[in-house]
Write an enzyme that holds these catalytic residues in place. Structure first.
Site, PDB file in Angstrom:
ATOM      1  N   GLY B  15       0.842  -1.200   0.000  1.00 14.16           N
ATOM      2  CA  GLY B  15       0.000   0.000   0.000  1.00 14.16           C
ATOM      3  C   GLY B  15       0.869   1.238   0.000  1.00 14.16           C
ATOM      4  N   ARG B  76       1.095  -5.407  -5.944  1.00 10.94           N
ATOM      5  CA  ARG B  76       1.371  -6.660  -5.254  1.00 10.94           C
ATOM      6  C   ARG B  76       1.715  -7.685  -6.324  1.00 10.94           C
ATOM      7  NH1 ARG B  76      -0.436  -5.302  -0.061  1.00 10.94           N
ATOM      8  NH2 ARG B  76      -1.820  -3.519  -0.276  1.00 10.94           N
ATOM      9  N   ASP B 107       5.563  -4.746   6.089  1.00  7.05           N
ATOM     10  CA  ASP B 107       6.221  -6.009   6.434  1.00  7.05           C
ATOM     11  C   ASP B 107       6.080  -7.070   5.349  1.00  7.05           C
ATOM     12  OD1 ASP B 107       3.599  -6.387   7.062  1.00  7.05           O
ATOM     13  OD2 ASP B 107       3.928  -6.810   9.182  1.00  7.05           O
ATOM     14  N   THR B 130       4.318   2.819   5.433  1.00  3.66           N
ATOM     15  CA  THR B 130       2.928   2.377   5.581  1.00  3.66           C
ATOM     16  C   THR B 130       2.268   3.325   6.560  1.00  3.66           C
ATOM     17  OG1 THR B 130       1.494   0.735   6.620  1.00  3.66           O
ATOM     18  CG2 THR B 130       3.787   0.676   7.265  1.00  3.66           C
ATOM     19  N   ASP B 132       0.067   2.537   8.673  1.00  2.00           N
ATOM     20  CA  ASP B 132      -0.467   1.820   9.842  1.00  2.00           C
ATOM     21  C   ASP B 132       0.428   1.857  11.070  1.00  2.00           C
ATOM     22  OD1 ASP B 132      -2.739   1.157   8.446  1.00  2.00           O
ATOM     23  OD2 ASP B 132      -1.969  -0.765   7.763  1.00  2.00           O
ATOM     24  N   ASP B 134       2.633  -0.158  12.007  1.00  2.00           N
ATOM     25  CA  ASP B 134       2.618  -1.468  12.660  1.00  2.00           C
ATOM     26  C   ASP B 134       3.924  -2.230  12.470  1.00  2.00           C
ATOM     27  OD1 ASP B 134       2.366  -1.789   9.967  1.00  2.00           O
ATOM     28  OD2 ASP B 134       0.726  -3.242  10.060  1.00  2.00           O
ATOM     29  N   ARG B 176      -5.950  -2.770  10.343  1.00  2.00           N
ATOM     30  CA  ARG B 176      -6.481  -4.124  10.488  1.00  2.00           C
ATOM     31  C   ARG B 176      -5.905  -4.822  11.715  1.00  2.00           C
ATOM     32  NH1 ARG B 176      -9.523  -5.185   6.126  1.00  2.00           N
ATOM     33  NH2 ARG B 176      -8.720  -4.148   4.270  1.00  2.00           N
TER      34      ARG B 176
END
Lengths: 328, 328, 328, 328
Positions: B15, B76, B107, B130, B132, B134, B176
């Site tokens: 993303g 992707r 990741d 990213t 996120d 994360d 998510r």
């Protein structure tokens, strides 16, 4: 013993910065959370002297987290620099039952607080609120992150017109003693050169750098200049100097000024303000006094106020090198 | 030995996030600064397989520091999950003389890179890109700070209409597996409740919290919900559930979606990207491989890629408490 | 005769829109300018029924010109649809000495006002406040221009990620009965196709248009869809339909929702609100009733309320053609 | 006869403005739509003289509708003011097969175009692109609406700090000959006083107005000043004058400068640019020459270039009155 504190005052002082309202909100709600009364003091120390107080419940700070400026107003107070002024202030606080103070402001505000504390043994906790990021004991002062975004957004606009006309722009940003804004916003805006108070680039190196930039095929150039830079010419004199020495350049000047202090705070500043406010109030309840709350290694930590005032927040020298590489 | 590297490839994968272009620019210019060639690889690993390469000089990245998305595109690639695909990719890199890779992504992208490294002993350095946040080994991923600002700006707008109508809004944000965006933007937007994957608030406590908010005299309420929250109902089911149990509420839902990935990066993300790009290239020149560059305690540090992938970026539990206090 | 009016009430009703506060400010200050008293009525007609009034002097509207939402709040009132409800409302107005009303809202709000006027011969002037721009008698309703900017800014962000991934996005915007937002924001955002209630493009032509767009070499596509479009499928069904028929597309959906109603008003909406407020109050002082003030050919003009309600604001057919040409 | 035109040139000239890129895109795509070739001419008339041309297909203008500045660059050309220069320009156009020109710019650019047309009978259509809105024959020039939004957003920020400190700010905005920006942005920003070139308020009335504002209980004041105002003092002299005469005021000055020319265009400017570009090209195909396309009564209309240059775009006097009432 310290748990007996039942009423805390909060004020904003010095230049306003985005996030001050979020910090006020946090102080007020943390007081409510701990069943402590909270008194808002208007116009900083001046309002303390004049007894311009207002009780603040948790609903009184609804919908201010995203507002620039400070709902408590700010002012510089000459009277507070006199013993007489501070006496009045103390007597007003006593009359209102205020037992501790949260001071949101810069090092001038903290210095005033420290004097007051020494005279009256009045518990004070400082929250660093200034866009300049020039306070020791915190990696970020409240409003600094927002000001950086304001500056890069404006320079993005100036870049539009600079590119369209192949021009050179000198953009002056805030920072009398510290180059944090100039250095970070300069990198963020892709500036070709950055002038800061912490080092004297020198007129020759500036010209050389502009020549290099021209040679490298760049169609436009932005130079970001902190108010307090050490190059020895103000931004308008600098324009004249460069135009004389490099007649191929048509230089424009933009002094960003006070808009840098305003605007809705960034998410970073809102979260930081919320965390600092909680810590400030809970430090008072823990019996602490004469500390500043700040962000160090992503944690909220205490620094003695005296240290915060005397210390100096260093610029990150690595960034100078990054800036240099980015202008390749 | 490592100094013999003469050509570095750079790609973006997974993303997209704001700041990826600033990171590409930094990688390209740091290569130029060190007289290394730089090859841009389009559409991530898929472009590697297809040999979709382009030489990038320092002027090829002019005026992209402030652009969202990625000029190298992202995709992707299922083919890269096969040995065959990776073989093609390696042979393309060899043919082009590329000797090391900078991978900008999350990741998933790092995992692909690691497999490739193991098969071909190909030097790889990762840059965490990213929204996120994360990823282990950095307090901030590229794009996270910008996404937080995007989310609070949108919720500020929703708050306008919520306040005008005394309504309850459920706002779903990205995340998510990690609640970083929800937790920080929730505090920044003054949300009354925040639901994140890291803990299950439970339906009963949600109702209780909304009742408390109503009783406290608040005229409107915002609940911020991470995609991956654990409450067991999606946001539309949750609306129905709350309306059934609290008929006094007229609930509206807003799913923010992909706008969170776009936009001009914040100053923070631009500076971070610039710093990470420099460190990524210079780590390769120092002979390092299989590391991620990240921000730890305000310094750029290396973390082994494997650790970055397997580790988990924890939310700051203190923030849960701050959020709680702020809703007093 | 009409000059004897000494007290005017102002309310906002229906969905809120940016510029309502600027209009309230203008009404309040124009009253003050003419030495008329002004009463703010909270929560629209419901507050009229409940007597939720507040006197408003010129300083009560400081610093609201730039705020989204409405400080007078808005609500839909079922009770006002009953004779009983309107009777209560009238008796409250009489008790408070209010002799005329300025109603800021959409056609539902105007319809309510008209019924009330007929029953009680109560002077009413309407100000068109809705983002949908679906009111006859004005080329621009308050909030419409701001909503267009909000929508294009969000789609600009979505475009970043769409371009990075070569994706197709369906973006649903407000507009149940009118395609003004979709059509204008669609052109402004460079949408490849626009679906509006005023015409049924048809599923076949949509597919054809997307194929054409793909063939033309575009790397990403945005389709802007008004809520009330006539294509016969909701936006999620449409996604499924297109993915079935054009498996080469990976479609994403974004429903913009309520954020479109909020935010600081654009300069256009602030100036328009200021002009409409002046004209509304001065029309009452001129003895006018049952008119809407609106912008026609860049001048503020009066349109009979009945006409404003029954008429229909047509989309500009020329824009459909412009949109078509732009997707070449 | 006119249908035989097969190649159109497009250029931007003079000060850049937001929406120029959207207009270029529209011209290019309208040409493609009609199967006409389109040639982009860089750096305005100077590029015409130097033969700095580029063929532009519909994909060459992807993703520029939302970009400030002009991808064709702009420049002022002294050489084009000479017969010799124009001769070179014409010979370059002939060599390239360009048969008509779309000139995007202000009245200086149109004047140049008109001279060229007279000498070589070369078809020219003008698109009004300037933030100043000072062109006859259109209610809005390209970029004007965006500039208004930029100015009010900046003054909103300045207001934050002005309110926090109870200060008076003088904000200088663009407009040497026309007060459109100052007048509209002044009303939009809630300015207490507005100084424009079209009328001389006089120093006495300014002081009186500031006194009135202070007396009315306002805590801060913003005065918006057009560059070309007639009060006889520049903004810094004005500050000194007011501080001398009203020592209770601490005046700050902000000169907004070039940022007003940049930034992503508003939706209004993007749609207007799209419409103007279509009309410009189709007017050429209809055999028209020496016209400017403009917005009149919400329709795109033609005005003879000579009239556009000689005429003067009047400010709306009603707005002066609205401004006055708003400061009650």
């Amino acid at each position: 013993m310290s748990k007996t504190i039942k009423k805390i005052g909060v004020l904003t002082s010095g230049g306003d910065s985005p996030g001050m309202n979020a910090a006020i909100r946090s102080v007020v709600r943390t007081c409510a959370y701990h069943n402590i009364e909270c008194i808002g003091i208007y116009r900083g120390y001046q309002g303390m002297i004049e007894g311009d107080f207002k009780e603040m419940g948790p609903r009184s700070v609804n919908n201010i987290i995203n507002k620039g400026g400070t709902i408590l107003k700010s002012a510089r107070s000459k009277e507070f620099m006199t013993e007489e002024g501070r006496k009045k202030a103390h007597s007003n606080l006593s009359a209102a039952g205020v037992e501790a103070l949260v001071v949101i402001g810069g090092d001038g505000s903290f210095t005033g607080g420290l004097v007051f504390n020494k005279e009256y043994d009045f518990p004070i906790i400082g929250i660093p609120g200034t866009i300049d990021n020039d306070i020791y004991g915190t990696t970020h002062t409240l409003g600094y992150d927002t000001a950086l975004n304001t500056v890069v957004e404006v320079i993005d606009k100036i870049r539009d017109t600079a590119s369209s006309h192949n021009r050179l722009f000198f953009v002056e940003v805030m920072g009398r003693d510290a180059g944090h804004i100039a250095l970070n916003a300069g990198i963020g805006a892709g500036a070709e050169e950055i002038l800061i108070p912490e080092e004297d680039l020198g007129l020759d190196r500036l010209l050389e750098s502009l020549r290099k930039s021209k040679l490298s095929g760049k169609s436009s150039s932005i130079v970001v200049i902190a108010e307090g830079d050490k190059i020895g010419k103000n931004v308008f004199e600098l324009k004249d100097y460069v135009e004389e020495n490099m007649p191929e350049y048509d230089v424009r000047v933009s002094v960003l000024g006070h808009m840098q202090r305003g605007g809705a705070p960034s998410c970073f500043d809102r979260v930081l303000a919320s965390r600092l406010g909680v810590k400030a109030v809970e430090s008072i309840l823990d019996g602490k006094s004469n500390y500043m709350v700040g962000l160090l290694n992503d944690k909220i930590e205490l620094t003695p106020l005296e240290q915060a005032i005397k210390g100096h927040s260093q610029i990150d020298r690595e960034l100078l090198r990054v800036s240099d590489i980015m202008t390749t």
